[in-house]
Design an enzyme around this catalytic site. Structure first.
Site, PDB file in Angstrom:
ATOM      1  N   SER A  53     -10.611  12.989  59.457  1.00 34.30           N
ATOM      2  CA  SER A  53     -11.371  12.507  58.292  1.00 34.30           C
ATOM      3  C   SER A  53     -12.835  12.917  58.292  1.00 34.30           C
ATOM      4  O   SER A  53     -13.537  12.699  57.299  1.00 34.30           O
ATOM      5  CB  SER A  53     -11.265  10.985  58.203  1.00 34.30           C
ATOM      6  N   ASP A  68      -5.483   4.283  44.524  1.00 36.01           N
ATOM      7  CA  ASP A  68      -4.928   4.490  45.857  1.00 36.01           C
ATOM      8  C   ASP A  68      -3.939   3.366  46.155  1.00 36.01           C
ATOM      9  O   ASP A  68      -4.327   2.275  46.572  1.00 36.01           O
ATOM     10  CB  ASP A  68      -6.058   4.497  46.894  1.00 36.01           C
ATOM     11  N   ASP A 115      -1.162   6.660  53.329  1.00 35.56           N
ATOM     12  CA  ASP A 115      -2.564   6.350  53.572  1.00 35.56           C
ATOM     13  C   ASP A 115      -2.668   5.539  54.854  1.00 35.56           C
ATOM     14  O   ASP A 115      -1.690   4.909  55.290  1.00 35.56           O
ATOM     15  CB  ASP A 115      -3.146   5.551  52.400  1.00 35.56           C
ATOM     16  N   HIS A 165      -6.105   1.224  48.811  1.00 33.07           N
ATOM     17  CA  HIS A 165      -7.475   0.765  48.595  1.00 33.07           C
ATOM     18  C   HIS A 165      -7.758   0.473  47.125  1.00 33.07           C
ATOM     19  O   HIS A 165      -8.902   0.182  46.765  1.00 33.07           O
ATOM     20  CB  HIS A 165      -8.461   1.825  49.093  1.00 33.07           C
TER      21      HIS A 165
END
Length: 655
Positions: free
Chosen positions: A330, A354, A367, A373
């Site tokens: 990330s 998301d 995810d 999220h």
């Protein structure tokens, strides 16, 4: 009868006289030939033979120069020389079995088995007329003992030699490097240099690190002595001499206290850290953990130590920042966010949903947060590390656009650092895949492969040096500075120093508001996001991004459980950051191999590194010291501040 006898006597007398005359003439002819030969040698060839006689009487002995010293940016000695006695054997002068000579020597001076093994190895690599050390660093008592028995050992002698020492031991070993005896491969390298004559009489050369890269600066120029010698080769007196010129000294950009702190923070774990001063490209810390002791290699490493290092599964000889290749995880997302803004695929207010997964081509890309999220814009996507946001972004951009945007940042490219052996890594695209795979069926790029690339996985494979370099470029707003480890070169005779001026290798054209949007999100990563715990209470604003990179794949529907996976197959922990966010003085990238979430292993190391560099704060066990000196290309030499020369919780988790 009597008359016949008289006649025979007269004939014999005549024959004798003839023979005597012949012999006389022959002797005279021989003397004449000798006289002519003497005249030829003494008159006609006098100059030639006089010169040869002088050459036999006078020996030209090379004088090896003192190797330059290596310091850190504040003057701490990292590599130095010292003089010691060595016991050496010249095989060409030995009149008996070499093994017997060594056995007899061992009765006078202690010679252990590893000394004999090293001697035989050096004997195989050297010429027969060279003197080869069998014992080094003799004590005064050992020197005196051998002197008393010297007459017994023709071809064996004691010499005073300079030895290289690395007083910091394992600290910064991969940067400093080490010297070793010249090998056949090194001879080829010497032939390619412009100053091959300077290596007459030299037995050592830089093997890795700064010792290798700056060999010609450190080595110096060889001198020569005219020495009168006896027929047995013993020196009588020195007739004339041309002194050697010592090598130049090097001041590295490293701060050895910062380096020591960073290495200790790894606490034996495998990994790498590179810390860069963004404005100059100075490498302030360059950690490869675990490390090794370069002193083991100077005189030729013995087999037991070599086996211990070479067979160690932690690979202490691997220069991880320079040659270790890892997916960035990330930590790639801030750069992807910039690509979205610069290429017009997203703006700061674009919101995507998301739900915790992204479905593409019948595959479900998960995810890190199974419940998702919710609505995510660019700022939130970085702070909470939303995978879905970047899955969809990668799909919109396509692999070629991602590749072309990331290339100027140095991903998958050589940085040009002043160390040998750097690896380029892999910045994937369609052309790369066609070259990388032999099977035509595997050469085609599939759209689904782009999805994982968007979150720093897939074929992405970069060095930690590249990630730190890209982080420093982001801190600079797109100005690309070439990273380097040598800050200044000092003339060992005049003590004048020349600064290795920072070199800008490019400028990535970025809109300031785009850069600011990404930086602001990275600041909130450390305030409210995945690394908030590590930076709690920090009196400065640091912009950062955690990362977690898979080592092995997880099957669809399975949940990652580190406790059920062998330690060396667990995820890598990554972190990249710069601080202070408003005017960065330090940018870094870290990986802790198999360390798990970036916020748990890597980010806490970064916090302590920033605390030292920005606040002068050190954990217990390290003495207080002011941080390093910021130097720019405009700084006059006299203001460098260099010392006088020294004598001798929410985690992002990739599916």
């Amino acid at each position: 009868m009597r008359l016949a006898e008289i006649r025979n006597t007269e004939r014999e007398i005549q024959q004798f006289r003839g023979r005597l005359l012949f012999i006389t003439l022959l002797i005279l002819l021989c003397f004449l030939i000798l006289l002519m030969r003497f005249a030829w040698l003494q008159i006609v060839r006098h100059q030639d033979f006089h010169a040869q006689a002088e050459e036999n009487r006078i020996s030209i002995v090379p004088v090896t120069p003192n190797r330059g010293l290596i310091f850190d940016r504040n003057g701490t000695v990292l590599a130095r020389n010292y003089s010691a006695y060595t016991l050496e054997i010249t095989p060409a002068k030995i009149n008996q079995e070499l093994d017997q000579v060594i056995h007899d020597l061992s009765l006078v001076i202690e010679i252990q088995a590893h000394h004999k093994r090293r001697f035989k190895k050096l004997l195989e690599e050297s010429k027969n007329f060279e003197s080869i050390p069998i014992r080094t660093r003799l004590s005064d008592e050992e020197v005196a003992r051998f002197a008393a028995h010297r007459f017994r050992f023709p071809g064996v002698d004691i010499k005073a030699r300079l030895f290289r020492e690395y007083p910091q031991g394992t600290t910064a070993a991969h940067v400093i490097g080490y010297i070793g005896r010249i090998s056949a491969r090194d001879l080829i390298r010497i032939e390619q240099m412009s100053n091959t004559s300077d290596y007459h009489g030299t037995e050592y050369i830089g093997k890795i690190g700064v010792e290798q890269y700056y060999e010609q600066e450190l080595h110096g120029s060889t001198g020569f002595e005219q020495v009168e010698v006896t027929a047995g080769g013993r020196a009588v007196k020195t007739l004339s001499s041309t002194p050697a010129t010592p090598g130049n000294n090097l001041y590295l950009s490293l701060d050895i206290k910062l380096q020591t702190l960073a290495e200790k923070l790894f606490d034996g774990r495998r990994g790498a850290l590179v810390a860069i001063e963004p404005d100059t490209g100075d490498i302030l810390a360059f950690v490869s953990s675990p490390s090794f002791d370069p002193n083991l290699f100077v005189e030729g490493i013995d087999q037991s130590n070599w086996d211990a290092l070479n067979n160690n599964e932690d690979k202490p000889l691997l220069n991880r920042p320079l040659r270790g290749l890892y997916p960035p995880g990330s930590t790639y997302k801030p750069f992807m966010a910039l690509a979205a803004l610069e290429l017009g695929k997203r703006n700061v207010n674009t919101i995507i949903n998301d739900p915790g997964f992204f479905i593409f081509g019948g595959n479900k890309f998960r995810d890190s947060n199974p419940s998702g999220h919710g609505p995510v814009n660019l700022h939130k996507s970085i702070v909470v590390s939303s995978d879905v946001y970047y899955y969809t972004l990668a799909n919109e951009l396509g692999i070629e656009a991602i590749h072309d945007f990331m290339k100027p940042w140095g991903f998958g490219q050589m940085t040009g650092i002043d160390l040998e052996g750097e690896k380029a890594g892999v910045l994937p695209n369609q052309e790369w895949k066609r070259r990388a795979f032999k099977n035509p069926a595997s050469q085609k790029w599939f759209a689904g492969e782009t999805i994982s690339v968007g979150i720093g996985q897939g074929y992405n494979s970069f060095t930690i040096l590249q990630l730190a370099h890209a982080t420093a470029t982001l801190a600079n707003g797109g100005m690309v500075m070439r990273p380097h480890v040598v800050k200044a070169v000092e003339n060992s005779q005049t003590r004048q120093r020349r600064l290795t001026n920072p070199t800008a290798t490019g400028q990535i054209n970025l809109k300031p508001d785009h850069v600011q949007a990404v930086k602001a999100a990275m600041v909130d990563v450390n305030r409210f996001g995945t690394s908030a715990a590590a930076f709690a209470g920090a009196p400065y604003a640091a912009a950062g991004k955690t990362g977690t990179a898979q080592v092995i794949g997880i099957k669809q529907g399975e949940k990652y459980d580190a406790a059920k996976i062998a330690e060396r197959f667990r995820d890598h922990s990554l972190y990249m950051a710069f601080a202070p966010a408003e005017k960065p003085k330090l940018a870094l990238a870290i990986i802790v191999e198999n360390g798990g979430f970036g916020s748990r292993a890597a980010a806490p190391i970064a916090r302590k590194v920033f605390d030292y560099w920005l606040l002068g704060k050190l954990p217990d066990g390290l003495s207080q010291s002011r941080p390093g000196i910021a130097v720019t290309s405009e700084t006059p030499i006299g203001e460098l501040g260099l010392p006088p020369p020294l004598r001798p919780d929410e985690e992002e988790k990739q599916p």
